[in-house]
Design an enzyme around this catalytic site. Structure first.
Site, PDB file in Angstrom:
ATOM      1  N   HIS A  70      -9.582   1.088   4.845  1.00  0.00           N
ATOM      2  CA  HIS A  70      -8.293   1.237   5.548  1.00  0.00           C
ATOM      3  C   HIS A  70      -8.502   2.141   6.764  1.00  0.00           C
ATOM      4  CE1 HIS A  70      -4.169   2.420   6.383  1.00  0.00           C
ATOM      5  NE2 HIS A  70      -3.807   1.331   5.722  1.00  0.00           N
TER       6      HIS A  70
ATOM      7  N   ASN B 253       0.871  -1.175   0.000  1.00  0.00           N
ATOM      8  CA  ASN B 253       0.000   0.000   0.000  1.00  0.00           C
ATOM      9  C   ASN B 253       0.906   1.223   0.000  1.00  0.00           C
ATOM     10  OD1 ASN B 253      -1.781   2.057   0.501  1.00  0.00           O
ATOM     11  ND2 ASN B 253      -2.296   1.412   2.593  1.00  0.00           N
TER      12      ASN B 253
ATOM     13  N   GLU C  14      -5.467  -5.241  10.496  1.00  0.00           N
ATOM     14  CA  GLU C  14      -4.469  -4.198  10.714  1.00  0.00           C
ATOM     15  C   GLU C  14      -4.771  -3.481  12.021  1.00  0.00           C
ATOM     16  OE1 GLU C  14      -2.617  -3.023   6.739  1.00  0.00           O
ATOM     17  OE2 GLU C  14      -4.342  -1.744   7.009  1.00  0.00           O
TER      18      GLU C  14
ATOM     19  N   GLU D  29      -6.842   4.480   7.933  1.00  0.00           N
ATOM     20  CA  GLU D  29      -6.613   5.913   7.698  1.00  0.00           C
ATOM     21  C   GLU D  29      -7.834   6.564   7.072  1.00  0.00           C
ATOM     22  OE1 GLU D  29      -2.912   5.482   5.578  1.00  0.00           O
ATOM     23  OE2 GLU D  29      -1.938   4.873   7.438  1.00  0.00           O
TER      24      GLU D  29
ATOM     25  N   LYS E 239       0.118   4.252  -0.239  1.00  0.00           N
ATOM     26  CA  LYS E 239      -0.524   5.434   0.370  1.00  0.00           C
ATOM     27  C   LYS E 239      -0.320   6.659  -0.537  1.00  0.00           C
ATOM     28  CE  LYS E 239       0.142   3.304   4.822  1.00  0.00           C
ATOM     29  NZ  LYS E 239       0.069   3.444   6.263  1.00  0.00           N
TER      30      LYS E 239
ATOM     31  N   GLY F 253       2.733  -1.174   4.264  1.00  0.00           N
ATOM     32  CA  GLY F 253       2.777   0.251   3.938  1.00  0.00           C
ATOM     33  C   GLY F 253       4.212   0.709   3.749  1.00  0.00           C
TER      34      GLY F 253
ATOM     35  N   GLY G  42       2.162   2.063  10.772  1.00  0.00           N
ATOM     36  CA  GLY G  42       3.078   3.190  10.620  1.00  0.00           C
ATOM     37  C   GLY G  42       3.747   3.607  11.924  1.00  0.00           C
TER      38      GLY G  42
ATOM     39  N   SER H  23       3.238  -2.370  10.326  1.00  0.00           N
ATOM     40  CA  SER H  23       4.697  -2.373  10.486  1.00  0.00           C
ATOM     41  C   SER H  23       5.333  -3.729  10.175  1.00  0.00           C
ATOM     42  CB  SER H  23       5.088  -1.893  11.888  1.00  0.00           C
ATOM     43  OG  SER H  23       4.592  -0.586  12.099  1.00  0.00           O
TER      44      SER H  23
HETATM   45  C1  PEP Z   1      -0.931  -0.085   5.988  1.00  0.00           C
HETATM   46  O1  PEP Z   1      -1.057   1.106   5.818  1.00  0.00           O
HETATM   47  O2  PEP Z   1      -1.761  -0.852   5.494  1.00  0.00           O
HETATM   48  C2  PEP Z   1       0.215  -0.532   6.779  1.00  0.00           C
HETATM   49  C3  PEP Z   1       0.222  -1.755   7.224  1.00  0.00           C
HETATM   50  O3  PEP Z   1       1.215   0.381   6.995  1.00  0.00           O
HETATM   51  P1  PEP Z   1       2.646   0.096   7.696  1.00  0.00           P
HETATM   52  O4  PEP Z   1       3.175  -1.180   7.089  1.00  0.00           O
HETATM   53  O5  PEP Z   1       3.464   1.287   7.328  1.00  0.00           O
HETATM   54  O6  PEP Z   1       2.390  -0.036   9.141  1.00  0.00           O
END
Ligand code: PEP
Length: 250
Positions: free
Chosen positions: A92, A6, A164, A94, A8, A231, A170, A210
């Site tokens: 998501h 992703n 998630e 966000e 973003k 991400g 993040g 992460s």
């Molecule tokens: C995501 O945004 O779906 C995600 C898992 O981000 P990150 O890997 O940066 O935590």
């Protein structure tokens, strides 16, 4: 196994094409691992062209649930499919957190995406205060049930669920393999109750939050973890490649 990036709101025309080419190279020996990248909407076209002929699939990060019409700035499922998208991320955290996306809207997007032949990657996950209060299963169950309500499912690959935990996205914090496995198993049970064994057993349930080369293997090896939604670590082809390789070894 599915490893999806992703991106973003990152990259531009030239850097997205460069990253896509890097991902193709990194996934040349991905074997049975499915690989996908989800660039920002304005870059879907150039990234789609860069991916042509490779086995890396294209995904979008969001869509609207109406066929067409006066909805300035929105993107329909049909547009995404005509751009060659296979996946679309829906719900998501966000989008839920910064854009007020509700479970009802997530459900409309899920149903519309499936109708258009896309595979939604449905994101669910609890916030830190909800986990601290011991409510993570309650929260995730409500999100899953709302998202899937009234959805027509013909095959186990017609949708994907990404667990998630919001506190791990993040932040550099990752769910422990046990936390991830526990929630993934719980989600599969919910899907089993609604759609039966065949769909539940074949469903890809991804972990997101992460994930990076140093923790990918211990997460991906869990029985009910069928891949990752990544991400930050998907923005560098070689780092993303190391996660693909970790999946490929399992
Ligand atoms: C995501 O945004 O779906 C995600 C898992 O981000 P990150 O890997 O940066 O935590």
């Amino acid at each position: 196994m599915l490893i999806a990036g992703n991106w973003k709101m990152n990259t531009d025309v030239s850097s997205s094409v460069e990253l896509a080419r890097g991902v193709i190279q990194e996934s040349e020996h991905a074997g049975a691992v499915n690989v996908a990248v989800c660039p920002p909407a304005p870059l879907l076209s150039v990234v789609g062209e860069a991916l042509a002929g490779s086995h890396v699939r294209l995904g979008a990060q969001n869509m609207y649930w109406v066929d067409s019409g006066a909805f300035t700035g929105e993107i329909s499922a049909q547009m995404l499919s005509s751009l060659g998208c296979h996946y679309v991320i829906v719900g998501h955290s966000e989008r839920r957190q910064y854009f007020g996306e509700t479970d009802v809207e997530v459900n409309k997007k899920v149903r519309q995406s499936v109708k258009a032949g896309l595979v939604p990657i449905i994101c669910v996950g609890e916030r830190l205060n909800q986990r601290k209060a011991g409510k993570e299963q309650e929260v995730v169950a409500a999100q899953v049930q709302h998202a899937l309500e009234g959805m027509e499912v013909r095959a186990s690959d017609s949708f994907v669920i990404a667990y998630e935990p919001v506190w791990a996205i993040g932040t550099g914090e990752t769910a422990t393999p046990e936390q991830a496995q526990g929630m993934h198993k719980f989600i599969r049970t919910l899907v089993r109750q609604q759609f039966g064994n065949q769909i539940a057993d074949g469903l890809h349930i991804l972990y997101g939050g992460s994930m990076k080369p140093s923790n990918a293997e211990e997460l991906l090896i869990q029985n009910d973890v069928d891949g990752g939604l990544i991400g930050g670590a998907s923005l560098k082809a070689d780092i993303f490649g190391q996660i693909i390789q970790a999946a490929q070894k399992l």
